[in-house]
Design an enzyme around this catalytic site. Structure first.
Site, short mmCIF file in Angstrom:
data_model
loop_
_atom_site.label_atom_id
_atom_site.label_comp_id
_atom_site.label_asym_id
_atom_site.label_seq_id
_atom_site.Cartn_x
_atom_site.Cartn_y
_atom_site.Cartn_z
N ALA A 99 0.86 -1.17 0.00
CA ALA A 99 0.00 0.00 0.00
C ALA A 99 0.91 1.23 0.00
CB ALA A 99 -0.88 -0.01 1.24
N GLY A 142 0.82 -4.97 0.98
CA GLY A 142 -0.36 -5.05 0.13
C GLY A 142 -0.08 -5.71 -1.22
N GLU A 145 -0.44 -9.26 -0.53
CA GLU A 145 -1.88 -9.50 -0.30
C GLU A 145 -2.66 -9.47 -1.62
OE1 GLU A 145 -1.79 -6.32 2.62
OE2 GLU A 145 -2.71 -7.69 4.06
N GLU A 165 4.74 -5.06 7.28
CA GLU A 165 3.99 -3.98 7.95
C GLU A 165 4.46 -3.75 9.39
OE1 GLU A 165 2.65 -6.35 6.10
OE2 GLU A 165 1.11 -5.51 4.77
#
Ligand code: CAA
Length: 291
Positions: A99, A142, A145, A165
């Protein structure tokens, strides 16, 4: 403001200035206007939808606008009767480095919670058509993911998967703790999530996260070939097969087996099941009509 009809839905296309002022989440680019991704159809029969993440300077960090565009491209491929499978890829250097940290840096809890931050990413996991992630380079946070929301992961030899993260003082927020654990088991998932350490392509394959590893320059074409193989089958039956396999992640064994049985029975209501079996008996190739 221009107004377009796209399928059955009404799209309002605002001016460039108005666009800049609005949160990307609400907007959809159309066709050739994508800013963060490249969208094409590939394969000999043009039946594989192809999405390439294209923010090279930010290592394909998944900003809101990029993920909105991915959702729009998936909607378009889902509605396209010619497309039987979809490939999502990045660049040789990065599938996606997570992200967008710069975009997230100053977000508050109130904004995240009330806006259900990242919930629109789920579109990737609700597509009915099979989706293949072709992962070269970094698939972190992300990015990992996003790959795991796809149905099949092919890895390039230099791919690196990780959920770093924890090093940013947060935890995975787009399914990483759940999908990684189901893919590789508790010990390796815990180690990755708690240390931020990455695994390479071979370890991803050994642990069940990726199904194949290819040289970097062959990865995308192999993923498209896999897409073509899938697209040659009945799209209707592929969707049922995908639903049944996904049931294994959400249901008990008894419920999952019941779902599978019902879907299996349902195939007998289709012309494609009849065609597939008749073609076998007549020793010819089946010609599916997606009906
Ligand atoms: N968000 C925003 N920008 C990013 C980014 C990210 N996730 N990852 C890389 N970038 C940017 C860098 O800031 C840099 O931009 P500038 O040139 O403007 O400084 C550019 O991409 C190139 O990155 P580096 O200079 O850092 O390249 P490198 O080769 O030295 O390192 C890397 C590569 C190891 C991937 C490193 O960039 C990195 O650690 N990135 C962050 C990875 C990460 O922590 N991902 C998780 C994000 S949080 C998340 O995803 C939450 C969730 O669950 C959804």
């Amino acid at each position: 403001m221009a107004v377009f009809l796209k399928g059955a839905s009404l799209l309002l296309v605002p001016s460039r200035r108005a666009l800049a002022a609005l949160p990307a989440v609400r907007l959809c680019s159309s066709g050739d206007q994508y800013k963060y991704i490249v969208v094409e159809k590939r394969g000999e029969k043009n039946n594989v939808g192809f999405i390439q993440l294209n923010r090279p300077k930010a290592l394909n960090a998944l900003c809101d606008g990029l993920m909105v565009e991915v959702g729009c491209a998936l909607d378009a491929f889902e509605a396209d009767g010619d497309v039987g499978a979809i490939v999502i890829t990045g660049s040789d250097r990065a599938f996606a480095a997570g992200a967008d940290i710069k975009e997230m840096q100053n977000r508050t809890f109130q904004e995240c919670y009330s806006g259900n931050f990242l919930s629109h990413w789920n579109r990737v996991s609700t597509v009915k058509k099979p989706v293949i992630a072709a992962v070269n380079g970094f698939a972190l946070g992300g990015g990992c993911e996003l790959a795991m929301m796809c149905d099949i992961i092919y890895a390039g030899e230099k791919a690196q998967f990780g959920q770093p993260e924890i090093l940013l003082g947060t935890i995975p927020g787009a399914g990483g703790t759940q999908r990684l654990t189901r893919a590789v088991g508790k010990s390796l998932a815990m180690e990755m999530v708690l240390t931020g350490d990455r695994i390479d392509a071979q370890q991803a394959k050994q642990s069940g996260l990726a199904s194949k590893v290819y040289p970097v320059d062959q990865l995308v074409s192999e993923a498209v070939k896999c897409g073509e193989k899938i697209a040659a089958n009945s799209k209707l039956i592929s969707a049922m097969a995908k639903e049944a396999v996904n049931g294994a992640f959400e249901l008990s064994l008894a419920e999952g087996n019941r779902l599978e049985k019902r879907l299996f029975h349902s195939t007998f209501a289709t012309e494609d099941r009849k065609e597939g079996m008749t073609a076998f008996v007549e020793k010819r190739k089946a010609s599916f009509k997606d009906q």
